[in-house]
Design a protein around this motif. Structure first.
Motif, PDB file in Angstrom:
ATOM      1  N   GLY A   1      -2.439  -9.038  -3.737  1.00 31.14           N
ATOM      2  CA  GLY A   1      -2.796  -8.920  -2.334  1.00 31.14           C
ATOM      3  C   GLY A   1      -3.857  -7.891  -2.025  1.00 31.14           C
ATOM      4  O   GLY A   1      -4.586  -7.413  -2.903  1.00 31.14           O
ATOM      5  N   PHE A   2      -3.902  -7.521  -0.766  1.00 31.80           N
ATOM      6  CA  PHE A   2      -4.972  -6.691  -0.230  1.00 31.80           C
ATOM      7  C   PHE A   2      -4.457  -5.325   0.221  1.00 31.80           C
ATOM      8  O   PHE A   2      -3.346  -5.202   0.725  1.00 31.80           O
ATOM      9  N   SER A   3      -5.297  -4.317   0.053  1.00 29.97           N
ATOM     10  CA  SER A   3      -5.015  -3.022   0.657  1.00 29.97           C
ATOM     11  C   SER A   3      -5.576  -2.965   2.073  1.00 29.97           C
ATOM     12  O   SER A   3      -5.074  -2.235   2.929  1.00 29.97           O
ATOM     13  N   ASP A   4      -6.630  -3.750   2.321  1.00 33.39           N
ATOM     14  CA  ASP A   4      -7.281  -3.818   3.632  1.00 33.39           C
ATOM     15  C   ASP A   4      -7.656  -5.277   3.878  1.00 33.39           C
ATOM     16  O   ASP A   4      -8.670  -5.754   3.371  1.00 33.39           O
ATOM     17  N   VAL A   5      -6.825  -5.979   4.632  1.00 32.01           N
ATOM     18  CA  VAL A   5      -7.038  -7.415   4.846  1.00 32.01           C
ATOM     19  C   VAL A   5      -8.321  -7.681   5.612  1.00 32.01           C
ATOM     20  O   VAL A   5      -9.084  -8.590   5.278  1.00 32.01           O
ATOM     21  N   ASP A   6      -8.582  -6.887   6.658  1.00 27.57           N
ATOM     22  CA  ASP A   6      -9.748  -7.132   7.515  1.00 27.57           C
ATOM     23  C   ASP A   6     -11.045  -7.130   6.719  1.00 27.57           C
ATOM     24  O   ASP A   6     -11.967  -7.906   6.999  1.00 27.57           O
TER      25      ASP A   6
ATOM     26  N   PHE B   1      -3.280  -0.206   4.017  1.00 24.13           N
ATOM     27  CA  PHE B   1      -2.609  -0.417   5.292  1.00 24.13           C
ATOM     28  C   PHE B   1      -1.378  -1.287   5.035  1.00 24.13           C
ATOM     29  O   PHE B   1      -1.244  -1.907   3.989  1.00 24.13           O
ATOM     30  N   SER B   2      -0.476  -1.342   6.019  1.00 27.82           N
ATOM     31  CA  SER B   2       0.669  -2.245   5.886  1.00 27.82           C
ATOM     32  C   SER B   2       0.615  -3.317   6.967  1.00 27.82           C
ATOM     33  O   SER B   2      -0.012  -3.135   8.016  1.00 27.82           O
ATOM     34  N   TYR B   3       1.298  -4.442   6.687  1.00 26.34           N
ATOM     35  CA  TYR B   3       1.130  -5.638   7.509  1.00 26.34           C
ATOM     36  C   TYR B   3       2.435  -6.402   7.703  1.00 26.34           C
ATOM     37  O   TYR B   3       3.335  -6.359   6.865  1.00 26.34           O
ATOM     38  N   ASN B   4       2.486  -7.124   8.821  1.00 24.01           N
ATOM     39  CA  ASN B   4       3.409  -8.243   9.015  1.00 24.01           C
ATOM     40  C   ASN B   4       2.632  -9.525   8.780  1.00 24.01           C
ATOM     41  O   ASN B   4       1.422  -9.572   9.060  1.00 24.01           O
ATOM     42  N   TYR B   5       3.299 -10.547   8.278  1.00 21.57           N
ATOM     43  CA  TYR B   5       2.665 -11.856   8.165  1.00 21.57           C
ATOM     44  C   TYR B   5       3.359 -12.799   9.129  1.00 21.57           C
ATOM     45  O   TYR B   5       4.525 -13.121   8.968  1.00 21.57           O
ATOM     46  N   GLU B   6       2.632 -13.212  10.168  1.00 19.77           N
ATOM     47  CA  GLU B   6       3.197 -14.089  11.183  1.00 19.77           C
ATOM     48  C   GLU B   6       2.155 -15.104  11.622  1.00 19.77           C
ATOM     49  O   GLU B   6       0.970 -14.765  11.774  1.00 19.77           O
ATOM     50  N   ASN B   7       2.613 -16.333  11.839  1.00 21.60           N
ATOM     51  CA  ASN B   7       1.733 -17.396  12.323  1.00 21.60           C
ATOM     52  C   ASN B   7       0.474 -17.522  11.477  1.00 21.60           C
ATOM     53  O   ASN B   7      -0.642 -17.630  11.984  1.00 21.60           O
ATOM     54  N   GLU B   8       0.682 -17.441  10.153  1.00 19.63           N
ATOM     55  CA  GLU B   8      -0.385 -17.612   9.170  1.00 19.63           C
ATOM     56  C   GLU B   8      -1.472 -16.546   9.291  1.00 19.63           C
ATOM     57  O   GLU B   8      -2.627 -16.784   8.930  1.00 19.63           O
ATOM     58  N   LYS B   9      -1.067 -15.351   9.763  1.00 20.51           N
ATOM     59  CA  LYS B   9      -2.015 -14.246   9.866  1.00 20.51           C
ATOM     60  C   LYS B   9      -1.347 -12.946   9.426  1.00 20.51           C
ATOM     61  O   LYS B   9      -0.146 -12.743   9.650  1.00 20.51           O
ATOM     62  N   TYR B  10      -2.148 -12.067   8.804  1.00 23.25           N
ATOM     63  CA  TYR B  10      -1.687 -10.718   8.510  1.00 23.25           C
ATOM     64  C   TYR B  10      -1.978  -9.827   9.713  1.00 23.25           C
ATOM     65  O   TYR B  10      -3.131  -9.696  10.137  1.00 23.25           O
ATOM     66  N   MET B  11      -0.937  -9.244  10.263  1.00 24.06           N
ATOM     67  CA  MET B  11      -1.067  -8.380  11.432  1.00 24.06           C
ATOM     68  C   MET B  11      -0.842  -6.933  10.998  1.00 24.06           C
ATOM     69  O   MET B  11       0.236  -6.575  10.499  1.00 24.06           O
TER      70      MET B  11
END
Length: 439
Positions: A59-64, A221-231
């Motif tokens: 995975g990613f450390s910074d999705v954006d 960074f940390s994330y939630n994954y909802e509705n096919e998106k990393y938030m």
């Protein structure tokens, strides 16, 4: 800072063994599967015979910015920091700067029962001091810098939960105070003490007290994954957790830490034995961890959307560590499979199937559900097309469909079955099972 300790479930170890190389390859495939299905992303490592023999990063450390994580990416480790704090306290005991019987009143006499509360009771969560992160008002200040004086004022404002020494109740407040205490007795910041007494002796270069997350420094960074998106998650200001949860590190360096601790590179074997003086399965910053007939020690953690695990099994000479910055999955399952892989044991990779449930059906499940057998009501609601559940006064979590009326939340081991014809839901978590009725 995680509120509750969940440990690896005891299990009957499979007698089926296959090559360690095959086990490691299968573990890598399992972790890849978790990532592909958006269950987990993070960094994973284990050591066999005290030598690191497996590393996997997903995975990613910074999705954006599409920045992938790597073996040197730093993650917040949450309550694993408590083990670091306990080591600093035991160093102070060895340096004769305090004893386990020293009373809290020597440092913070304004706190209720301070003259009765010992350092040992703080270490073992037997002080009765209320957990400040349990209160609703925590959400109003956790992103803002706080001083020692302000945090002590907040802790002091709550009535104690029980008389010192009478029971165990996990409280981040205990380790926030311990962090302040080691600062007072050494006249150094907690960050400097981590460097002087732990990081430098073990040659850890990616383990330190964290601050605002900086992707330019390879921090995740940390994330939630909802509705096919990393938030992206909000960030706790690291002035708040101090000794309860402000360390950042990598799984490989956490392995070096716990192996060094076990082998006497930080404190004496006598001090380590005292750390493992378990009462209600909790010692000094470590919990007792079962695996088959073996017992290990370590801690897990959670802060923002980071989740972490660090366990060492002395009789097996196996240590595991992982830190995730997005997870909708049960860490216990990952922990068990990592230990099995380290031992060259076979295990099953779960199948993940997407089940689509129409919005019209999901809307039928919305409402507040109550039962006389459980003190909290559960709110079920739709948000951005996803079905969510929220116990009164707690954070909401997304429910994953297993069938048209059955849902789960893997990370907490929660299963919910809706019975719309009866206006009820069946709730199960471990051995706890309740039927709630819609109001």
């Amino acid at each position: 800072m995680i509120k509750k300790i969940s440990i690896v479930a005891a299990l009957v170890v499979s007698s089926i063994a296959f090559s360690q190389n095959t086990a490691r390859e299968k573990l890598g495939n399992y972790l890849d599967s978790l990532m592909v299905h958006h269950k987990v992303m993070g960094s994973f490592a284990f050591a066999d015979k005290d030598q690191p023999t497996f590393l996997k990063v997903t995975g990613f450390s910074d999705v954006d910015n599409q920045q992938k994580a790597n073996m040197n990416t730093q993650y917040r480790v949450g309550s694993i920091s408590k083990t670091f704090t306990a080591v600093l306290v035991m160093k102070a005991v060895e340096d004769k700067k305090l004893s386990l019987n020293t009373k809290l009143s020597q440092f913070f006499p304004e706190i209720e029962n301070a003259d009765k509360i010992s350092i040992e009771q703080l270490l073992q969560h037997r002080s009765g001091i209320h957990n400040l992160t349990d209160e609703k008002e925590y959400s109003a200040y956790f992103e803002k810098p706080q001083t020692t004086q302000e945090l002590v004022r907040i802790i002091k404002s709550y009535k104690n939960d029980f008389e010192p020494g009478t029971k165990f109740e996990y409280s981040n407040s205990n380790y926030i105070l311990l962090g302040f205490i080691v600062e007072k007795i050494y006249k150094k910041s907690y960050a400097d003490l981590i460097q002087d007494k732990i990081a430098r002796p073990l040659e850890l270069t990616r383990t330190e007290v964290g601050g605002k997350i900086d992707p330019a420094k390879n921090q995740a960074f940390s994330y939630n994954y909802e509705n096919e998106k990393y938030m992206k998650s909000t960030e706790t200001d690291m002035s708040i957790p101090i000794g309860a949860g402000n360390i950042i590190s990598t799984p490989t360096e956490l392995l070096k830490f716990i192996i060094g601790l076990q082998n006497g590179k930080l404190i004496t074997q006598k001090s380590l034995k005292e750390m493992k003086n378990y009462v209600d399965n909790y010692g000094f910053g470590v919990t007792k961890v079962p695996f088959g007939a073996s017992w290990g020690f370590g801690h897990n953690g959670g802060i923002d959307q980071f989740r972490s695990v660090l366990y060492y099994f002395p009789d097996l000479h196996v240590a595991i560590s992982f830190i995730t910055n997005q997870s909708n999955y049960n860490n216990n399952d990952i922990s068990i499979k990592m230990i099995q892989a380290a031992l060259g044991q076979n295990f099953e990779i779960p199948e993940f199937k997407d089940v689509a449930v129409s919005t019209d059906i999901l809307k039928k499940y919305e409402g507040n559900y109550v039962t006389k057998d459980f003190p909290l009501a559960i709110k079920i609601f739709l948000e951005n097309g996803a079905l969510k559940a929220q116990a009164m006064g707690q954070g909401a979590f997304s429910l994953e469909a297993v069938s048209e009326n059955e849902f789960k939340f893997d990370m907490a081991g929660i299963k919910i079955k809706f019975n719309p014809e009866k206006n009820t839901l069946d709730f199960a978590q471990g051995k706890n099972q309740f039927t709630f009725k819609k109001e």
